[in-house]
Enzyme design. Sequence first.
Site, PDB file in Angstrom:
ATOM      1  N   ASN A 278       0.877  -1.177   0.000  1.00 35.00           N
ATOM      2  CA  ASN A 278       0.000   0.000   0.000  1.00 35.00           C
ATOM      3  C   ASN A 278       0.907   1.218   0.000  1.00 35.00           C
ATOM      4  OD1 ASN A 278      -1.867   2.011   0.350  1.00 35.00           O
ATOM      5  ND2 ASN A 278      -2.735   1.219   2.250  1.00 35.00           N
TER       6      ASN A 278
ATOM      7  N   LYS B 132       3.610   1.013   3.019  1.00 37.96           N
ATOM      8  CA  LYS B 132       3.185   0.024   3.997  1.00 37.96           C
ATOM      9  C   LYS B 132       3.235  -1.345   3.328  1.00 37.96           C
ATOM     10  CE  LYS B 132      -0.161   3.150   6.202  1.00 37.96           C
ATOM     11  NZ  LYS B 132      -1.607   3.369   6.470  1.00 37.96           N
TER      12      LYS B 132
ATOM     13  N   HIS C  53     -13.048   2.942   0.135  1.00 33.28           N
ATOM     14  CA  HIS C  53     -12.840   2.197   1.385  1.00 33.28           C
ATOM     15  C   HIS C  53     -13.472   0.816   1.322  1.00 33.28           C
ATOM     16  CE1 HIS C  53     -12.333   6.294   3.555  1.00 33.28           C
ATOM     17  NE2 HIS C  53     -11.139   5.776   3.282  1.00 33.28           N
TER      18      HIS C  53
ATOM     19  N   HIS D 217     -16.129   4.149   8.650  1.00 25.49           N
ATOM     20  CA  HIS D 217     -14.674   4.077   8.489  1.00 25.49           C
ATOM     21  C   HIS D 217     -14.145   5.490   8.715  1.00 25.49           C
ATOM     22  CE1 HIS D 217     -10.858   2.593   6.551  1.00 25.49           C
ATOM     23  NE2 HIS D 217     -10.712   3.897   6.428  1.00 25.49           N
TER      24      HIS D 217
ATOM     25  N   SER E 212      -7.983   9.289   8.604  1.00 28.67           N
ATOM     26  CA  SER E 212      -7.589  10.476   7.866  1.00 28.67           C
ATOM     27  C   SER E 212      -8.482  10.645   6.645  1.00 28.67           C
ATOM     28  CB  SER E 212      -6.122  10.372   7.444  1.00 28.67           C
ATOM     29  OG  SER E 212      -5.733  11.511   6.716  1.00 28.67           O
ATOM     30  N   GLY E 213      -8.841   9.534   6.022  1.00 26.77           N
ATOM     31  CA  GLY E 213      -9.936   9.483   5.074  1.00 26.77           C
ATOM     32  C   GLY E 213     -11.133   8.905   5.800  1.00 26.77           C
TER      33      GLY E 213
ATOM     34  N   ARG F   2      -9.307  16.709   3.458  1.00 22.83           N
ATOM     35  CA  ARG F   2     -10.261  16.812   2.353  1.00 22.83           C
ATOM     36  C   ARG F   2     -11.572  17.402   2.841  1.00 22.83           C
ATOM     37  NH1 ARG F   2      -9.761  10.736   0.393  1.00 22.83           N
ATOM     38  NH2 ARG F   2      -8.200  10.538   2.033  1.00 22.83           N
TER      39      ARG F   2
ATOM     40  N   MET G 150      -6.778  14.081  14.633  1.00 26.23           N
ATOM     41  CA  MET G 150      -7.804  14.218  15.668  1.00 26.23           C
ATOM     42  C   MET G 150      -7.203  14.224  17.063  1.00 26.23           C
ATOM     43  SD  MET G 150     -11.030  14.637  16.341  1.00 26.23           S
ATOM     44  CE  MET G 150     -12.026  14.141  14.930  1.00 26.23           C
ATOM     45  N   ARG G 151      -6.132  13.487  17.274  1.00 22.12           N
ATOM     46  CA  ARG G 151      -5.499  13.461  18.595  1.00 22.12           C
ATOM     47  C   ARG G 151      -4.992  14.845  18.988  1.00 22.12           C
ATOM     48  NH1 ARG G 151      -1.658   8.582  16.864  1.00 22.12           N
ATOM     49  NH2 ARG G 151      -1.621  10.006  15.080  1.00 22.12           N
TER      50      ARG G 151
ATOM     51  N   ASN H 281     -10.103   4.109  17.891  1.00 22.82           N
ATOM     52  CA  ASN H 281      -9.285   4.587  19.012  1.00 22.82           C
ATOM     53  C   ASN H 281      -9.798   5.831  19.720  1.00 22.82           C
ATOM     54  OD1 ASN H 281      -7.002   2.654  18.638  1.00 22.82           O
ATOM     55  ND2 ASN H 281      -6.876   3.663  16.645  1.00 22.82           N
TER      56      ASN H 281
ATOM     57  N   GLU I 147      -7.671  -4.287   6.004  1.00 21.41           N
ATOM     58  CA  GLU I 147      -7.663  -4.213   4.547  1.00 21.41           C
ATOM     59  C   GLU I 147      -6.583  -5.109   3.945  1.00 21.41           C
ATOM     60  OE1 GLU I 147      -8.713   0.370   3.707  1.00 21.41           O
ATOM     61  OE2 GLU I 147      -7.369  -0.006   5.407  1.00 21.41           O
TER      62      GLU I 147
END
Length: 434
Positions: A9, A16, A182, A209, A212-213, A242, A285-286, A335, A381
Amino acid sequence: MTPVLLVLNAGSSSLKFQVFASDDAAGPCRLFRGLFEGLGGSAHLIIRDGTGSVVAEARFDRGGAFGHEEALLHVSAWLGEQSGGFRLIAAGHRIVHGGTTYSEPVRVDTQVLEALERLVPLAPLHQPHNLEPIRILQRRLPDLPQIACFDTAFHAGQPEIARLFAVPHAMIERGVRRYGFHGLSYAYIASVLAEYDPALAAGRVIVAHLGSGASLCALNRGASVATTMGFSALDGLPMGTRCGSLDAGVVFYMLREMKLGPDEAERMLYTQSGLLGVSGISNDMRTLRSVAVTDPDARRAIDLFVYRIGRELGSLVAALGGIDALIFTAGIGENDAATRAEVLRGAAWAGFTLDEAANASGSPRVTRGSGPSAWVIPTDEELMIARGTRAVLAQHESSRPRPTLRATGDRHGSVENEAADRSRTRRRNLHVGR
Protein backbone atom coordinates in the site's frame (compact mmCIF):
# COMPACT_ATOMS: atom_id res chain seq x y z
CA MET A 1 10.91 -22.57 1.84
CA THR A 2 7.67 -20.92 2.91
CA PRO A 3 5.69 -19.43 0.00
CA VAL A 4 4.64 -15.89 0.89
CA LEU A 5 2.50 -13.05 -0.45
CA LEU A 6 3.69 -9.45 -0.25
CA VAL A 7 0.87 -6.94 0.27
CA LEU A 8 1.69 -3.34 -0.65
CA ASN A 9 0.00 0.00 0.00
CA ALA A 10 2.05 2.91 -1.31
CA GLY A 11 1.72 6.61 -0.54
CA SER A 12 3.61 9.60 -1.87
CA SER A 13 6.44 9.23 0.66
CA SER A 14 5.49 6.00 2.42
CA LEU A 15 5.22 2.30 1.76
CA LYS A 16 3.18 0.02 4.00
CA PHE A 17 3.73 -3.68 3.49
CA GLN A 18 2.73 -6.96 5.02
CA VAL A 19 3.96 -10.49 4.44
CA PHE A 20 1.55 -13.43 4.57
CA ALA A 21 2.23 -17.16 4.46
CA SER A 22 0.05 -18.34 1.60
CA ASP A 23 -0.06 -22.07 2.28
CA ASP A 24 -2.11 -22.05 5.49
CA ALA A 25 -5.29 -24.07 5.01
CA ALA A 26 -7.25 -21.56 7.10
CA GLY A 27 -6.23 -18.67 4.83
CA PRO A 28 -3.33 -16.23 4.54
CA CYS A 29 -1.39 -16.02 7.82
CA ARG A 30 0.28 -12.70 8.65
CA LEU A 31 4.01 -13.06 9.36
CA PHE A 32 5.30 -9.48 9.26
CA ARG A 33 4.09 -5.94 8.83
CA GLY A 34 6.30 -3.00 7.99
CA LEU A 35 6.31 0.68 7.19
CA PHE A 36 8.72 2.91 5.31
CA GLU A 37 8.25 6.60 6.04
CA GLY A 38 10.10 9.59 4.63
CA LEU A 39 10.81 8.05 1.23
CA GLY A 40 12.58 10.53 -1.00
CA GLY A 41 14.35 12.00 2.02
CA SER A 42 15.52 10.52 5.29
CA ALA A 43 13.66 7.22 5.18
CA HIS A 44 12.79 5.21 8.27
CA LEU A 45 11.82 1.53 8.27
CA ILE A 46 10.26 -0.50 11.04
CA ILE A 47 9.15 -4.15 10.74
CA ARG A 48 7.11 -6.08 13.29
CA ASP A 49 6.29 -9.76 13.49
CA GLY A 50 2.86 -11.28 13.94
CA THR A 51 2.90 -10.55 17.67
CA GLY A 52 3.71 -6.88 17.18
CA SER A 53 7.34 -7.16 18.32
CA VAL A 54 9.88 -5.08 16.41
CA VAL A 55 12.18 -7.38 14.43
CA ALA A 56 13.96 -4.81 12.28
CA GLU A 57 14.48 -1.07 12.20
CA ALA A 58 16.71 1.04 9.99
CA ARG A 59 17.26 4.58 8.73
CA PHE A 60 18.39 5.52 5.24
CA ASP A 61 19.75 9.01 4.72
CA ARG A 62 20.52 9.21 1.01
CA GLY A 63 18.77 12.45 0.15
CA GLY A 64 16.23 11.85 -2.56
CA ALA A 65 17.88 8.67 -3.78
CA PHE A 66 16.05 6.30 -1.42
CA GLY A 67 12.57 5.99 -2.85
CA HIS A 68 9.95 3.31 -3.45
CA GLU A 69 12.24 1.24 -5.65
CA GLU A 70 15.01 1.10 -3.08
CA ALA A 71 12.44 0.32 -0.38
CA LEU A 72 11.05 -2.63 -2.33
CA LEU A 73 14.53 -3.99 -3.02
CA HIS A 74 15.36 -3.70 0.67
CA VAL A 75 12.23 -5.64 1.66
CA SER A 76 12.97 -8.35 -0.90
CA ALA A 77 16.54 -8.70 0.37
CA TRP A 78 15.39 -8.72 3.99
CA LEU A 79 12.95 -11.56 3.30
CA GLY A 80 15.71 -13.58 1.67
CA GLU A 81 17.90 -13.20 4.75
CA GLN A 82 15.35 -14.63 7.20
CA SER A 83 16.07 -18.02 8.71
CA GLY A 84 14.01 -20.81 7.20
CA GLY A 85 13.67 -18.88 3.96
CA PHE A 86 10.69 -17.33 2.19
CA ARG A 87 9.73 -17.73 -1.44
CA LEU A 88 7.84 -14.74 -2.79
CA ILE A 89 5.07 -16.05 -5.04
CA ALA A 90 2.96 -12.91 -5.64
CA ALA A 91 2.43 -9.27 -4.73
CA GLY A 92 -1.01 -7.89 -3.90
CA HIS A 93 -1.67 -4.16 -4.23
CA ARG A 94 -4.27 -1.84 -2.78
CA ILE A 95 -5.57 0.20 -5.72
CA VAL A 96 -8.05 2.91 -4.85
CA HIS A 97 -9.94 3.09 -8.16
CA GLY A 98 -11.06 0.29 -10.45
CA GLY A 99 -13.54 2.38 -12.46
CA THR A 100 -16.46 0.61 -14.07
CA THR A 101 -14.26 -2.19 -15.41
CA TYR A 102 -12.78 -3.88 -12.36
CA SER A 103 -15.14 -5.17 -9.68
CA GLU A 104 -12.96 -8.10 -8.58
CA PRO A 105 -9.24 -8.55 -7.88
CA VAL A 106 -7.36 -8.88 -11.16
CA ARG A 107 -3.94 -10.01 -12.27
CA VAL A 108 -2.03 -7.03 -13.63
CA ASP A 109 -0.62 -7.02 -17.14
CA THR A 110 0.30 -4.14 -19.42
CA GLN A 111 -3.28 -3.63 -20.56
CA VAL A 112 -4.63 -3.55 -16.99
CA LEU A 113 -1.91 -1.15 -15.88
CA GLU A 114 -2.71 1.24 -18.73
CA ALA A 115 -6.39 1.14 -17.83
CA LEU A 116 -5.64 1.92 -14.19
CA GLU A 117 -3.36 4.79 -15.23
CA ARG A 118 -6.31 6.38 -17.04
CA LEU A 119 -8.19 6.49 -13.73
CA VAL A 120 -5.62 8.79 -12.09
CA PRO A 121 -7.81 11.91 -12.57
CA LEU A 122 -10.52 10.24 -10.44
CA ALA A 123 -8.17 9.60 -7.50
CA PRO A 124 -5.18 11.94 -7.89
CA LEU A 125 -4.10 11.62 -4.26
CA HIS A 126 -3.86 7.85 -4.29
CA GLN A 127 -3.88 6.16 -7.69
CA PRO A 128 -0.45 7.35 -8.95
CA HIS A 129 1.28 6.14 -5.79
CA ASN A 130 -0.66 2.86 -5.70
CA LEU A 131 0.55 2.07 -9.21
CA GLU A 132 4.22 2.92 -8.69
CA PRO A 133 5.20 -0.36 -6.95
CA ILE A 134 3.55 -2.32 -9.76
CA ARG A 135 5.82 -0.67 -12.32
CA ILE A 136 8.87 -1.21 -10.15
CA LEU A 137 8.15 -4.91 -9.66
CA GLN A 138 7.43 -5.35 -13.37
CA ARG A 139 10.97 -4.15 -14.04
CA ARG A 140 12.68 -5.94 -11.18
CA LEU A 141 10.63 -9.14 -10.93
CA PRO A 142 9.01 -9.50 -14.34
CA ASP A 143 7.81 -13.06 -13.67
CA LEU A 144 6.21 -12.25 -10.32
CA PRO A 145 2.39 -12.34 -10.44
CA GLN A 146 0.91 -9.03 -9.31
CA ILE A 147 -2.70 -8.71 -8.22
CA ALA A 148 -4.67 -5.46 -7.97
CA CYS A 149 -7.40 -5.28 -5.32
CA PHE A 150 -9.77 -2.32 -5.53
CA ASP A 151 -11.37 -0.03 -2.97
CA THR A 152 -14.24 0.61 -5.39
CA ALA A 153 -15.07 -3.06 -6.02
CA PHE A 154 -17.18 -3.68 -2.91
CA HIS A 155 -19.70 -1.05 -4.03
CA ALA A 156 -20.07 -2.30 -7.60
CA GLY A 157 -23.26 -4.20 -6.80
CA GLN A 158 -25.17 -1.20 -5.44
CA PRO A 159 -28.59 -0.51 -6.97
CA GLU A 160 -28.29 1.66 -10.07
CA ILE A 161 -30.34 4.43 -8.47
CA ALA A 162 -27.76 4.74 -5.69
CA ARG A 163 -24.97 5.24 -8.22
CA LEU A 164 -26.56 7.94 -10.36
CA PHE A 165 -26.01 11.69 -10.39
CA ALA A 166 -28.75 13.94 -11.78
CA VAL A 167 -26.66 14.96 -14.79
CA PRO A 168 -27.23 14.64 -18.54
CA HIS A 169 -27.17 11.12 -19.88
CA ALA A 170 -24.10 11.88 -21.98
CA MET A 171 -22.13 12.48 -18.77
CA ILE A 172 -23.38 9.25 -17.25
CA GLU A 173 -22.23 7.37 -20.36
CA ARG A 174 -18.76 8.87 -19.89
CA GLY A 175 -18.53 7.35 -16.40
CA VAL A 176 -19.72 10.23 -14.22
CA ARG A 177 -21.34 8.27 -11.40
CA ARG A 178 -20.90 7.35 -7.76
CA TYR A 179 -18.19 4.74 -7.23
CA GLY A 180 -17.59 4.68 -3.47
CA PHE A 181 -14.30 3.89 -1.73
CA HIS A 182 -12.84 2.20 1.38
CA GLY A 183 -14.32 -0.98 -0.05
CA LEU A 184 -11.53 -3.25 1.20
CA SER A 185 -12.25 -2.08 4.73
CA TYR A 186 -15.99 -2.55 4.36
CA ALA A 187 -15.54 -5.98 2.79
CA TYR A 188 -13.48 -7.09 5.77
CA ILE A 189 -16.02 -5.78 8.29
CA ALA A 190 -18.83 -7.54 6.41
CA SER A 191 -16.84 -10.77 6.52
CA VAL A 192 -16.50 -10.78 10.33
CA LEU A 193 -19.86 -9.40 11.49
CA ALA A 194 -21.21 -12.84 12.34
CA GLU A 195 -18.25 -13.45 14.67
CA TYR A 196 -19.45 -10.57 16.86
CA ASP A 197 -23.19 -11.23 16.57
CA PRO A 198 -24.80 -13.55 13.99
CA ALA A 199 -27.73 -11.15 13.68
CA LEU A 200 -25.45 -8.42 12.34
CA ALA A 201 -24.57 -10.35 9.19
CA ALA A 202 -28.25 -10.57 8.26
CA GLY A 203 -29.18 -7.07 9.39
CA ARG A 204 -29.12 -3.42 8.38
CA VAL A 205 -25.71 -2.14 9.39
CA ILE A 206 -23.91 1.15 8.85
CA VAL A 207 -20.12 1.05 9.02
CA ALA A 208 -18.21 4.23 9.89
CA HIS A 209 -14.67 4.08 8.49
CA LEU A 210 -13.24 7.08 10.31
CA GLY A 211 -9.59 7.88 9.73
CA SER A 212 -7.59 10.48 7.87
CA GLY A 213 -9.94 9.48 5.07
CA ALA A 214 -13.50 8.95 6.26
CA SER A 215 -16.74 7.56 4.91
CA LEU A 216 -19.87 5.66 5.89
CA CYS A 217 -21.35 2.62 4.16
CA ALA A 218 -24.81 1.12 4.51
CA LEU A 219 -24.85 -2.70 4.43
CA ASN A 220 -27.92 -4.88 3.99
CA ARG A 221 -27.09 -8.54 4.64
CA GLY A 222 -23.42 -7.68 4.20
CA ALA A 223 -23.79 -6.03 0.78
CA SER A 224 -23.17 -2.35 0.04
CA VAL A 225 -26.41 -0.43 -0.51
CA ALA A 226 -25.13 3.15 -0.36
CA THR A 227 -22.01 5.01 0.71
CA THR A 228 -21.02 8.61 1.34
CA MET A 229 -18.09 8.82 -1.08
CA GLY A 230 -19.06 9.19 -4.71
CA PHE A 231 -17.27 10.07 -7.97
CA SER A 232 -14.03 10.70 -6.11
CA ALA A 233 -12.53 10.20 -2.67
CA LEU A 234 -13.20 13.90 -2.03
CA ASP A 235 -16.91 13.40 -1.40
CA GLY A 236 -18.93 12.76 1.76
CA LEU A 237 -17.60 13.40 5.25
CA PRO A 238 -14.98 16.03 6.10
CA MET A 239 -11.63 14.26 6.45
CA GLY A 240 -8.13 15.02 7.64
CA THR A 241 -7.31 17.34 4.75
CA ARG A 242 -10.26 16.81 2.35
CA CYS A 243 -13.39 18.94 2.37
CA GLY A 244 -16.01 16.24 1.91
CA SER A 245 -19.34 17.13 0.27
CA LEU A 246 -19.19 20.56 -1.34
CA ASP A 247 -21.60 22.54 -3.47
CA ALA A 248 -20.12 22.47 -6.99
CA GLY A 249 -20.76 26.20 -7.14
CA VAL A 250 -17.94 26.68 -4.65
CA VAL A 251 -15.50 25.33 -7.24
CA PHE A 252 -16.75 27.85 -9.81
CA TYR A 253 -16.32 30.58 -7.21
CA MET A 254 -12.74 29.45 -6.56
CA LEU A 255 -11.97 29.60 -10.26
CA ARG A 256 -13.74 32.84 -11.14
CA GLU A 257 -13.61 35.01 -8.03
CA MET A 258 -10.55 33.69 -6.21
CA LYS A 259 -8.72 33.42 -9.55
CA LEU A 260 -7.35 29.96 -8.72
CA GLY A 261 -6.28 27.61 -11.46
CA PRO A 262 -7.81 24.11 -11.57
CA ASP A 263 -4.72 22.54 -10.04
CA GLU A 264 -4.64 25.11 -7.22
CA ALA A 265 -8.33 24.58 -6.47
CA GLU A 266 -7.88 20.81 -6.48
CA ARG A 267 -4.90 21.03 -4.17
CA MET A 268 -6.81 23.26 -1.73
CA LEU A 269 -9.80 20.91 -1.54
CA TYR A 270 -7.70 17.75 -1.25
CA THR A 271 -4.80 18.81 0.94
CA GLN A 272 -5.70 22.06 2.76
CA SER A 273 -9.30 21.49 3.83
CA GLY A 274 -11.10 19.14 6.24
CA LEU A 275 -9.99 19.09 9.86
CA LEU A 276 -6.79 20.91 8.92
CA GLY A 277 -8.55 23.69 7.04
CA VAL A 278 -11.27 24.35 9.62
CA SER A 279 -8.96 24.19 12.63
CA GLY A 280 -5.93 25.84 11.07
CA ILE A 281 -3.92 23.57 13.37
CA SER A 282 -3.77 19.92 12.35
CA ASN A 283 -5.41 17.11 10.43
CA ASP A 284 -4.81 14.76 13.39
CA MET A 285 -7.80 14.22 15.67
CA ARG A 286 -5.50 13.46 18.60
CA THR A 287 -3.90 16.89 18.30
CA LEU A 288 -7.25 18.62 17.98
CA ARG A 289 -8.66 16.82 21.02
CA SER A 290 -5.63 17.85 23.08
CA VAL A 291 -6.27 21.58 22.49
CA ALA A 292 -10.04 21.69 21.90
CA VAL A 293 -10.83 22.89 25.43
CA THR A 294 -8.95 26.14 24.89
CA ASP A 295 -8.92 26.51 21.10
CA PRO A 296 -12.32 27.29 19.54
CA ASP A 297 -11.15 26.50 16.00
CA ALA A 298 -10.08 23.01 17.03
CA ARG A 299 -13.42 22.51 18.74
CA ARG A 300 -15.25 23.75 15.66
CA ALA A 301 -13.41 21.28 13.42
CA ILE A 302 -14.34 18.37 15.71
CA ASP A 303 -17.95 19.51 15.97
CA LEU A 304 -18.26 19.79 12.19
CA PHE A 305 -16.81 16.30 11.73
CA VAL A 306 -19.29 14.80 14.22
CA TYR A 307 -22.21 16.83 12.84
CA ARG A 308 -21.56 15.65 9.30
CA ILE A 309 -21.33 12.03 10.47
CA GLY A 310 -24.75 12.48 12.06
CA ARG A 311 -26.23 14.01 8.91
CA GLU A 312 -24.88 11.27 6.66
CA LEU A 313 -25.88 8.59 9.16
CA GLY A 314 -29.47 9.77 8.89
CA SER A 315 -29.39 9.57 5.09
CA LEU A 316 -28.07 6.00 5.17
CA VAL A 317 -30.68 4.94 7.73
CA ALA A 318 -33.25 6.20 5.22
CA ALA A 319 -31.56 4.22 2.42
CA LEU A 320 -31.74 1.07 4.55
CA GLY A 321 -35.24 1.69 5.86
CA GLY A 322 -33.98 1.43 9.44
CA ILE A 323 -30.85 0.42 11.32
CA ASP A 324 -29.85 -2.55 13.44
CA ALA A 325 -26.23 -1.65 14.19
CA LEU A 326 -23.49 0.94 13.75
CA ILE A 327 -19.86 -0.21 13.41
CA PHE A 328 -16.90 2.08 14.13
CA THR A 329 -13.59 1.22 12.46
CA ALA A 330 -10.27 2.70 11.21
CA GLY A 331 -7.95 5.01 13.16
CA ILE A 332 -10.44 7.44 14.70
CA GLY A 333 -13.30 4.96 14.83
CA GLU A 334 -11.25 2.33 16.66
CA ASN A 335 -9.29 4.59 19.01
CA ASP A 336 -11.18 7.80 19.74
CA ALA A 337 -13.79 7.08 22.39
CA ALA A 338 -14.79 10.76 22.52
CA THR A 339 -15.79 10.84 18.86
CA ARG A 340 -17.75 7.60 19.23
CA ALA A 341 -19.57 9.01 22.25
CA GLU A 342 -20.46 12.25 20.49
CA VAL A 343 -21.75 10.42 17.41
CA LEU A 344 -23.87 8.03 19.48
CA ARG A 345 -25.34 10.79 21.64
CA GLY A 346 -26.30 12.62 18.47
CA ALA A 347 -27.91 9.42 17.14
CA ALA A 348 -30.09 8.87 20.19
CA TRP A 349 -33.07 9.59 17.92
CA ALA A 350 -32.36 6.26 16.18
CA GLY A 351 -32.52 4.39 19.49
CA PHE A 352 -28.81 4.18 20.41
CA THR A 353 -28.00 4.19 24.13
CA LEU A 354 -24.32 4.78 24.81
CA ASP A 355 -22.62 2.54 27.38
CA GLU A 356 -20.07 5.02 28.75
CA ALA A 357 -18.01 2.42 30.60
CA ALA A 358 -17.84 -0.02 27.68
CA ASN A 359 -16.92 2.78 25.28
CA ALA A 360 -14.12 3.99 27.54
CA SER A 361 -12.75 0.51 28.22
CA GLY A 362 -12.47 -0.61 24.61
CA SER A 363 -15.18 -3.27 24.70
CA PRO A 364 -16.40 -4.42 21.28
CA ARG A 365 -19.99 -3.43 22.02
CA VAL A 366 -20.37 0.18 23.20
CA THR A 367 -24.14 0.45 23.62
CA ARG A 368 -26.68 -1.07 25.97
CA GLY A 369 -30.41 -1.64 25.94
CA SER A 370 -32.77 -3.12 23.39
CA GLY A 371 -32.26 -0.57 20.63
CA PRO A 372 -29.77 -0.81 17.78
CA SER A 373 -26.28 -1.75 18.86
CA ALA A 374 -22.94 -0.06 18.22
CA TRP A 375 -19.62 -1.86 17.97
CA VAL A 376 -15.92 -1.19 17.57
CA ILE A 377 -14.39 -3.65 15.08
CA PRO A 378 -10.79 -3.23 13.87
CA THR A 379 -10.52 -3.34 10.11
CA ASP A 380 -7.95 -5.36 8.15
CA GLU A 381 -7.66 -4.21 4.55
CA GLU A 382 -4.33 -6.00 4.10
CA LEU A 383 -5.86 -9.38 4.92
CA MET A 384 -8.55 -8.76 2.30
CA ILE A 385 -5.82 -8.03 -0.26
CA ALA A 386 -3.99 -11.23 0.71
CA ARG A 387 -7.20 -13.22 0.35
CA GLY A 388 -7.93 -11.66 -3.03
CA THR A 389 -4.39 -12.28 -4.20
CA ARG A 390 -4.49 -15.93 -3.21
CA ALA A 391 -7.86 -16.39 -4.89
CA VAL A 392 -6.59 -14.98 -8.19
CA LEU A 393 -3.47 -17.13 -8.00
CA ALA A 394 -5.66 -20.19 -7.58
CA GLN A 395 -7.43 -19.26 -10.80
CA HIS A 396 -4.18 -18.76 -12.69
CA GLU A 397 -2.05 -21.63 -11.48
CA SER A 398 0.91 -22.15 -13.78
CA SER A 399 4.42 -23.49 -13.74
CA ARG A 400 6.17 -20.14 -14.06
CA PRO A 401 9.80 -20.09 -12.90
CA ARG A 402 10.69 -18.51 -9.62
CA PRO A 403 11.23 -14.75 -10.20
CA THR A 404 14.76 -13.41 -9.89
CA LEU A 405 15.80 -9.81 -9.35
CA ARG A 406 17.14 -8.05 -12.39
CA ALA A 407 17.91 -4.38 -12.96
CA THR A 408 16.64 -2.56 -16.04
CA GLY A 409 16.95 0.51 -16.42
CA ASP A 410 -5.14 6.26 -27.69
CA ARG A 411 -6.98 7.56 -24.53
CA HIS A 412 -10.29 9.36 -25.35
CA GLY A 413 -14.02 8.81 -25.00
CA SER A 414 -14.80 8.60 -21.28
CA VAL A 415 -13.95 10.23 -17.99
CA GLU A 416 -11.77 7.18 -17.27
CA ASN A 417 -9.70 7.92 -20.40
CA GLU A 418 -9.30 11.68 -20.60
CA ALA A 419 -6.88 13.93 -18.71
CA ALA A 420 -4.37 11.15 -18.01
CA ASP A 421 -1.48 13.03 -19.61
CA ARG A 422 -2.34 16.24 -17.80
CA SER A 423 -2.62 14.39 -14.49
CA ARG A 424 0.91 13.02 -14.76
CA THR A 425 2.37 16.51 -14.58
CA ARG A 426 0.48 17.54 -11.47
CA ARG A 427 0.06 14.40 -9.39
CA ARG A 428 3.51 14.59 -7.85
CA ASN A 429 2.48 17.83 -6.11
CA LEU A 430 -0.29 16.12 -4.15
CA HIS A 431 0.24 14.29 -0.88
CA VAL A 432 -1.47 11.07 0.01
CA GLY A 433 -4.01 11.03 2.88
CA ARG A 434 -5.54 7.70 3.70
